[in-house]
Design a protein around this motif. Sequence first.
Motif, PDB file in Angstrom:
ATOM      1  N   ASP A   1     -29.492  43.460  64.065  1.00  0.00           N
ATOM      2  CA  ASP A   1     -29.905  44.705  63.384  1.00  0.00           C
ATOM      3  C   ASP A   1     -29.533  45.952  64.199  1.00  0.00           C
ATOM      4  O   ASP A   1     -29.195  45.869  65.373  1.00  0.00           O
TER       5      ASP A   1
ATOM      6  N   ARG B   1     -30.616  48.518  66.207  1.00  0.00           N
ATOM      7  CA  ARG B   1     -31.731  48.924  67.070  1.00  0.00           C
ATOM      8  C   ARG B   1     -31.168  49.390  68.403  1.00  0.00           C
ATOM      9  O   ARG B   1     -30.003  49.168  68.717  1.00  0.00           O
ATOM     10  N   TRP B   2     -32.024  50.015  69.191  1.00  0.00           N
ATOM     11  CA  TRP B   2     -31.548  50.531  70.480  1.00  0.00           C
ATOM     12  C   TRP B   2     -31.080  49.391  71.376  1.00  0.00           C
ATOM     13  O   TRP B   2     -30.106  49.525  72.128  1.00  0.00           O
TER      14      TRP B   2
ATOM     15  N   THR C   1     -29.669  46.731  70.438  1.00  0.00           N
ATOM     16  CA  THR C   1     -28.355  46.282  69.966  1.00  0.00           C
ATOM     17  C   THR C   1     -27.260  47.194  70.496  1.00  0.00           C
ATOM     18  O   THR C   1     -26.160  46.732  70.824  1.00  0.00           O
TER      19      THR C   1
ATOM     20  N   ARG D   1     -37.306  41.045  73.228  1.00  0.00           N
ATOM     21  CA  ARG D   1     -36.843  42.346  72.750  1.00  0.00           C
ATOM     22  C   ARG D   1     -35.515  42.226  71.997  1.00  0.00           C
ATOM     23  O   ARG D   1     -35.211  43.053  71.137  1.00  0.00           O
TER      24      ARG D   1
ATOM     25  N   HIS E   1     -36.691  39.684  68.626  1.00  0.00           N
ATOM     26  CA  HIS E   1     -37.592  40.522  67.828  1.00  0.00           C
ATOM     27  C   HIS E   1     -38.044  39.820  66.542  1.00  0.00           C
ATOM     28  O   HIS E   1     -38.015  40.378  65.443  1.00  0.00           O
TER      29      HIS E   1
END
Length: 310
Positions: free
Chosen positions: A88, A90-91, A93, A143, A146
């Motif tokens: 996804d 996200r930071w 990623t 993290r 997730h």
Amino acid sequence: MRSNVSDLPLGTLRGVSQVDFQSDWRTAICFIVALFAGGWQFGVFGLLGTVVATLTAWFLGASGPRLAGGLEGFNGTLIGVALVLYFDARWITVLLVVIGAIMGSVLTSALNAMLTPHNLPTFTAPFCAVTTVMLVGGPSYARVWHGRSLAASPSAAHPGSSVTFSDLWQGLLNGIGQVFFQGTWYVGLIFLIGLAFAGWMVAVAAVISSAVGMVVAILLGAQAADIGAGLYGYNAVLTGIALCGTFVVPTALGLVYALAGAVSATVLSAFVGDLFEPVGGHTLTWPFVLVTWIFLGAVPVLAGLRRVST
């Protein structure tokens, strides 16, 4: 010879199109449009991976011709697209894509050093290696994972081997789009238009190879939903393009050889998917890499085939 900074923008652009072995800027533009048509996250993270990989190679002193031609960026493109698909937008990623693109850049140079004496390209092996490591290791890090679950194939929700006309025509285009993990037919069409800018033979090779992948999958009784999604076509597409004019001269025998390669990549797709099933069945482009390395490696001792002059 180290590349000038002024070469980096065009080299980065070509990095996207070099996923399919093309350096035409019009092809690159079409590919970028296709990624954004599939979703903004694919366009943004794909470009992020391309930029980071290209800049890493430049910073470490990679050769100018490789950088300008986009050969240092395309693995970063696929790393970016794959990781945002699985993890996804996200930071975390973003961080993974940056790290992955740097790893992919170094691995590209290492493989290039090992394979060049054998006249073999690295292909997408760096992308496959880096992405496989991250996908296998991802569940161990809270993290990163997730709460995500292992991705299921389309056939998990729609089982059955009865192929419809919709599966056929959409699968033909999706087989081209799935090279970039895109399973929407109109995105595949945009990619095909981009390939047409590079030359009619490239576009025809992509279409025929995608069709070959579908036919082989149907004959072997693969799940219809997976065929319609293009999952049995994209490795055949890359293999067909590589062996039909890109690296092997397209003589009559050469075309048969390319066809055999596309068939082999399709058959190997199921094997790789089953091999990686415990960690989500991420086939990636391993079948293309392995088959094309073998087929190109055999060319020097096959009198009826010739490598394209570079």
